[in-house]
Design a protein around this motif. Structure first.
Motif, PDB file in Angstrom:
ATOM      1  N   VAL A 223     -13.293  17.141  -8.251  1.00 33.93           N
ATOM      2  CA  VAL A 223     -13.385  18.142  -9.307  1.00 33.93           C
ATOM      3  C   VAL A 223     -13.950  19.440  -8.742  1.00 33.93           C
ATOM      4  N   ALA A 224     -13.293  20.558  -9.050  1.00 32.14           N
ATOM      5  CA  ALA A 224     -13.790  21.880  -8.672  1.00 32.14           C
ATOM      6  C   ALA A 224     -14.624  22.483  -9.795  1.00 32.14           C
ATOM      7  N   MET A 225     -14.164  22.331 -11.028  1.00 26.97           N
ATOM      8  CA  MET A 225     -14.904  22.848 -12.179  1.00 26.97           C
ATOM      9  C   MET A 225     -14.344  22.219 -13.443  1.00 26.97           C
ATOM     10  N   ARG A 226     -15.111  22.326 -14.503  1.00 26.64           N
ATOM     11  CA  ARG A 226     -14.680  21.874 -15.819  1.00 26.64           C
ATOM     12  C   ARG A 226     -14.795  23.053 -16.780  1.00 26.64           C
ATOM     13  N   VAL A 227     -13.828  23.153 -17.686  1.00 30.51           N
ATOM     14  CA  VAL A 227     -13.742  24.313 -18.568  1.00 30.51           C
ATOM     15  C   VAL A 227     -13.655  23.818 -20.010  1.00 30.51           C
ATOM     16  N   HIS A 228     -14.448  24.437 -20.867  1.00 25.02           N
ATOM     17  CA  HIS A 228     -14.383  24.132 -22.297  1.00 25.02           C
ATOM     18  C   HIS A 228     -14.094  25.414 -23.066  1.00 25.02           C
ATOM     19  N   PHE A 229     -12.971  25.436 -23.773  1.00 29.91           N
ATOM     20  CA  PHE A 229     -12.561  26.620 -24.511  1.00 29.91           C
ATOM     21  C   PHE A 229     -13.064  26.551 -25.947  1.00 29.91           C
ATOM     22  N   ASP A 230     -13.486  27.704 -26.453  1.00 30.20           N
ATOM     23  CA  ASP A 230     -13.818  27.824 -27.869  1.00 30.20           C
ATOM     24  C   ASP A 230     -12.531  28.151 -28.616  1.00 30.20           C
ATOM     25  N   GLY A 231     -12.055  27.203 -29.369  1.00 33.96           N
ATOM     26  CA  GLY A 231     -10.796  27.420 -30.074  1.00 33.96           C
ATOM     27  C   GLY A 231      -9.614  26.935 -29.244  1.00 33.96           C
ATOM     28  N   THR A 232      -8.448  27.453 -29.566  1.00 31.46           N
ATOM     29  CA  THR A 232      -7.213  27.036 -28.911  1.00 31.46           C
ATOM     30  C   THR A 232      -7.147  27.602 -27.495  1.00 31.46           C
ATOM     31  N   GLN A 281     -16.415  28.205 -21.519  1.00 33.92           N
ATOM     32  CA  GLN A 281     -17.576  27.877 -20.695  1.00 33.92           C
ATOM     33  C   GLN A 281     -17.106  27.093 -19.478  1.00 33.92           C
ATOM     34  N   ILE A 282     -17.599  27.477 -18.309  1.00 31.01           N
ATOM     35  CA  ILE A 282     -17.224  26.825 -17.056  1.00 31.01           C
ATOM     36  C   ILE A 282     -18.439  26.119 -16.467  1.00 31.01           C
ATOM     37  N   THR A 283     -18.237  24.888 -16.032  1.00 32.63           N
ATOM     38  CA  THR A 283     -19.244  24.161 -15.266  1.00 32.63           C
ATOM     39  C   THR A 283     -18.705  24.019 -13.858  1.00 32.63           C
ATOM     40  N   GLY A 448      -3.973  26.257 -13.411  1.00 31.54           N
ATOM     41  CA  GLY A 448      -3.718  25.088 -14.239  1.00 31.54           C
ATOM     42  C   GLY A 448      -4.959  24.258 -14.457  1.00 31.54           C
ATOM     43  N   GLY A 449      -4.767  22.969 -14.491  1.00 29.99           N
ATOM     44  CA  GLY A 449      -5.827  22.030 -14.811  1.00 29.99           C
ATOM     45  C   GLY A 449      -5.270  20.920 -15.666  1.00 29.99           C
ATOM     46  N   GLU A 450      -6.143  20.035 -16.076  1.00 27.54           N
ATOM     47  CA  GLU A 450      -5.729  18.873 -16.858  1.00 27.54           C
ATOM     48  C   GLU A 450      -6.713  18.684 -18.001  1.00 27.54           C
ATOM     49  N   ARG A 451      -6.189  18.627 -19.212  1.00 23.83           N
ATOM     50  CA  ARG A 451      -7.060  18.463 -20.377  1.00 23.83           C
ATOM     51  C   ARG A 451      -7.440  16.998 -20.532  1.00 23.83           C
ATOM     52  N   ASN A 452      -8.746  16.754 -20.668  1.00 24.68           N
ATOM     53  CA  ASN A 452      -9.245  15.400 -20.886  1.00 24.68           C
ATOM     54  C   ASN A 452      -9.190  15.094 -22.373  1.00 24.68           C
ATOM     55  N   SER A 453      -8.430  14.080 -22.740  1.00 27.09           N
ATOM     56  CA  SER A 453      -8.258  13.753 -24.160  1.00 27.09           C
ATOM     57  C   SER A 453      -9.505  13.140 -24.773  1.00 27.09           C
ATOM     58  N   VAL A 454     -10.471  12.731 -23.940  1.00 25.44           N
ATOM     59  CA  VAL A 454     -11.672  12.091 -24.477  1.00 25.44           C
ATOM     60  C   VAL A 454     -12.664  13.125 -24.985  1.00 25.44           C
ATOM     61  N   GLY A 456     -12.135  16.743 -24.494  1.00 26.07           N
ATOM     62  CA  GLY A 456     -11.533  18.052 -24.709  1.00 26.07           C
ATOM     63  C   GLY A 456     -11.765  19.054 -23.602  1.00 26.07           C
ATOM     64  N   PHE A 457     -12.469  18.686 -22.539  1.00 22.55           N
ATOM     65  CA  PHE A 457     -12.689  19.601 -21.423  1.00 22.55           C
ATOM     66  C   PHE A 457     -11.444  19.637 -20.531  1.00 22.55           C
ATOM     67  N   TRP A 458     -11.213  20.804 -19.923  1.00 22.60           N
ATOM     68  CA  TRP A 458     -10.163  20.937 -18.919  1.00 22.60           C
ATOM     69  C   TRP A 458     -10.783  20.695 -17.553  1.00 22.60           C
ATOM     70  N   THR A 459     -10.202  19.771 -16.804  1.00 22.64           N
ATOM     71  CA  THR A 459     -10.681  19.448 -15.470  1.00 22.64           C
ATOM     72  C   THR A 459      -9.805  20.145 -14.444  1.00 22.64           C
ATOM     73  N   VAL A 460     -10.407  21.006 -13.636  1.00 21.95           N
ATOM     74  CA  VAL A 460      -9.700  21.713 -12.566  1.00 21.95           C
ATOM     75  C   VAL A 460     -10.159  21.100 -11.248  1.00 21.95           C
ATOM     76  N   ARG A 461      -9.208  20.591 -10.486  1.00 21.30           N
ATOM     77  CA  ARG A 461      -9.515  19.886  -9.247  1.00 21.30           C
ATOM     78  C   ARG A 461      -9.208  20.761  -8.034  1.00 21.30           C
ATOM     79  N   GLN A 462      -9.684  20.310  -6.889  1.00 24.31           N
ATOM     80  CA  GLN A 462      -9.378  21.040  -5.662  1.00 24.31           C
ATOM     81  C   GLN A 462      -7.882  21.070  -5.385  1.00 24.31           C
TER      82      GLN A 462
END
Length: 680
Positions: A223-232, A281-283, A448-454, A456-462
């Motif tokens: 994982v490079a970072m995780r992203v959580h969007f407010d809204g759509t 928000q980015i972690t 890009g990235g991949e949305r985690n259905s559990v 709702g965070f987007w996981t961006v990998r290396q």
């Protein structure tokens, strides 16, 4: 000959084998970070010690230990050129812990091993603070506590499960203190970091981009970072997280260098945004790089807890120091923006520079296009369309195994191989644009990235690391152009996201288990890791101060954290003292009554040894009084009878039909004690 089972081994042998197993568990996760010689030496030494314990043979002499210690010191110096520092220090601690087992003779030696093991547990977090590491070290902690408790147990062969149960109880009792310290102890700069990255052919973000020297690209799924969007959130194809902008090309490598132009000629950012912003928000995972990854375009600095960032003229946000700890920040980005000069200015010339002696066929292609009457007076935008059309219809393909490119990487891509991954495509495209007199540069980052259905965070990998281009267009400034999308649209969309290749075991699992189940399990694990990151690793001093604000502090600081922590420690101490007093009060009422009687006799001058039974006290009383002149024989006999009834109440067989007999008799004896006096 069959070996005896562990249950029939001597106590020392069994305990030694258990301690060796715990130490092996502590050392095992560190083996990827240790020199090979240290791992092999540690395993050999502990195996040797285990054989000696199993066979009951004597331990090696001190000369063996001194020789092995000198060998470890010399090997550490050869490996690290020093005995100081993180890696050298951890190596020496591992070696010393292994060697200490060879002189594990007495309980004192065992204590040294235990506390070296406790210290070694901490060193794991120098390299990783992941949830798996924490879980493994929790097991190691319980193992060492079990061994420590077992070492304090009396002679005999107490079962290990009994020591483990007591160790678990101790850990649970200490858990509230641990939580309080974690929540309120002032956050300090991390004492750990990440190992240096080797120049390997793995996907990820870098400060430079060397074209053509990697035959194949191994995808890194970390994982490079995780992203959580407010809204759509925006569509996946629009998720371009901006990193370093590479504008200098020496024929082989693209680099981000300061502009060679005078300051007055350098291009300003000239960023203008419009439309509705995107809040998110980015972690960011630790990467030892000073870059803040944000979506295009971000005019305001990301909101950080204790760091400041600045924006370069290429719209990249940079910190003053590398990111060595998990970093969370809030961002406000505008998908609609314009950037750079709208009219051609001298500062654009640096984005046209090409080294001499490289890619002659690409330069010839550009010259032929410019002489073609169909492209007479073509604008920069039209040249972009021509090049994109060639990529789309010229038989070019996207591959992770393009082979090694030679000196003229763009020539090989455009005319020979016609395949490559994003760095080949972006580099060849920019070289062609510059040959056409179109200012262009390479932008690196993640796409890009991949949305985690559990969660709702987007996981961006290396593996989502990407390189695209920006070209300058008259009246519009810098515009993003991703040539990879013309070759492989699925790479930047939702159809063909890059995934690391599966190994033999993973292929076997996927062949027998429902792929949807595996994806759900992976999403659940990612969500658990994300929660660990958000609530544990990313618990910063800012969040501590926010906690104080919630309980009434107006402008809290770290001194207030100390005050609150001290207050809780004092309260906990008082609570412990109250618990101890209550527990003492709740001890055996028979023992408490006997203690009161002994105190009364001692106050009258009778010397009583501790741990005496009531019958022994009565006999001592009669013996002491037989040689003295006494006038109250009845009082003396009353004491003697009272003590005998005390002993009978304690040790007489209980009467099942009289459940309250003990309490009634004890109350009677308590009342009689008030009227008993020493004979005068």
């Amino acid at each position: 000959m069959t070996l005896p089972s562990c249950s029939h081994l001597p106590r020392d042998t069994r305990d030694t084998l258990f301690v060796l197993a715990v130490i092996a568990w502590v050392i095992a996760p560190l083996t990827p970070e240790l020199p090979l010689w240290c791992s092999l030496l540690s395993m050999a030494v502990m195996a040797w010690r285990g054989v000696l314990a199993w066979r009951g043979q004597p331990l090696p002499s001190r000369w063996w230990l001194l020789g092995l210690l000198a060998l470890c010191l010399g090997a550490t110096l050869i490996s690290f050129k020093t005995l100081l520092g993180r890696d050298a220090g951890v190596t020496m601690v591992v070696a010393l812990l292994a060697l200490k087992t060879l002189e594990l003779r007495a309980r004192r030696d065992a204590f040294v091993v235990f506390f070296l093991g406790f210290f070694l547990i901490l060193t794991h977090f120098f390299y990783s603070q992941s949830l798996l590491t924490a879980a493994a070290m929790l097991v190691a902690l319980l193992g060492l506590l079990t061994a420590l408790v077992n070492a304090h147990m009396p002679v005999g062969k107490p079962p290990l499960w009994q020591a483990a149960r007591l160790a678990g109880s101790m850990a649970l009792l200490g858990a509230p203190i641990m939580v309080i310290l974690f929540v309120l102890f002032p956050r300090m700069a991390p004492l750990w970091g990440l190992p240096s990255d080797a120049m390997t052919g793995r996907s990820g973000l870098s400060a430079s981009m060397t074209v053509g020297n990697i035959a194949s690209l191994a995808l890194d799924g970390s994982v490079a970072m995780r992203v959580h969007f407010d809204g759509t959130p925006p569509p996946q194809s629009a998720l371009y997280f901006r990193g370093p902008v590479l504008s200098h090309f020496d024929g082989r490598a693209w680099q981000a260098r300061p502009s060679p132009l005078p300051h007055r000629l350098r291009l300003p950012a000239d960023l203008q945004v419009s439309g509705a912003p995107i809040r998110y928000q980015i972690t960011l995972e630790p990467n030892r790089l000073p870059w803040l990854l944000v979506l295009d375009a971000t005019p305001q600095a990301p909101v950080l807890a204790d760091k400041t960032a600045r924006m370069t003229r290429e719209l990249q946000w940079i910190l003053d120091q590398p990111v060595t700890d998990l970093l969370r920040y809030d961002v406000l980005s505008y998908p609609a923006f314009q950037h750079g000069p709208r009219q051609r200015v001298p500062g654009l010339e640096e984005y046209l520079a090409l080294p001499n002696g490289y890619n002659p066929r690409t330069l010839q292609l550009a010259a032929e296009w410019q002489r073609d009457p169909r492209h007479a007076d073509a604008s920069n935008a039209q040249w972009v369309d021509v090049a994109m059309q060639r990529l789309h219809s010229g038989g070019y393909s996207y591959t992770l195994e393009p082979g090694v490119y030679g000196q003229h990487s763009a020539d090989e891509f455009w005319f020979d191989r016609k395949q490559g991954f994003c760095e080949h495509i972006a580099s060849s495209f920019v070289i062609l644009m510059r040959a056409l007199n179109v200012p262009a540069r390479i932008v690196t980052g993640y796409q890009g990235g991949e949305r985690n259905s559990v969660d709702g965070f987007w996981t961006v990998r290396q593996s989502d690391a990407h390189a695209w281009t920006e070209v300058w267009l008259e009246g519009r400034g810098w515009q993003r152009v991703d040539p990879t999308s013309a070759v492989a649209p699925g790479r930047t969309g939702t159809l063909q996201r890059l995934t690391p290749p599966r190994g033999v075991i993973a292929n076997a699992i996927f062949a027998t288990v429902n792929p949807a189940l595996m994806l759900n399990l992976r999403a659940a694990w990612d969500a658990v890791n994300n929660r660990w990151n958000q609530w544990v690793l990313n618990y910063t001093q800012a969040r501590q101060l926010d906690l104080l604000k919630n309980i009434g502090f107006k402008e809290p600081n770290w001194q207030d954290l100390i005050y609150v922590l001290c207050a809780l420690v004092v309260a906990a101490s008082l609570g412990g003292a109250a618990w101890s007093a209550w527990e003492r009060h709740q001890q055996d009422p028979w023992l408490r009554l006997l203690k009161q009687a002994m105190l009364k006799l001692r106050a009258s001058g009778l010397l009583l040894a501790p741990n005496r039974t009531p019958r022994q006290i009565g006999q001592q009383l009669m013996t002491a009084c037989s040689t003295a002149e006494r006038t109250n024989e009845a009082g003396l006999q009353a004491w003697h009878d009272w003590l005998n009834r005390m002993e009978a109440l304690r040790y007489a067989p209980p009467d099942p039909g009289r459940a309250g007999h003990f309490k009634h008799q004890l109350a009677t004896l308590r009342d009689e004690l008030k009227h008993l006096h020493w004979p005068k």
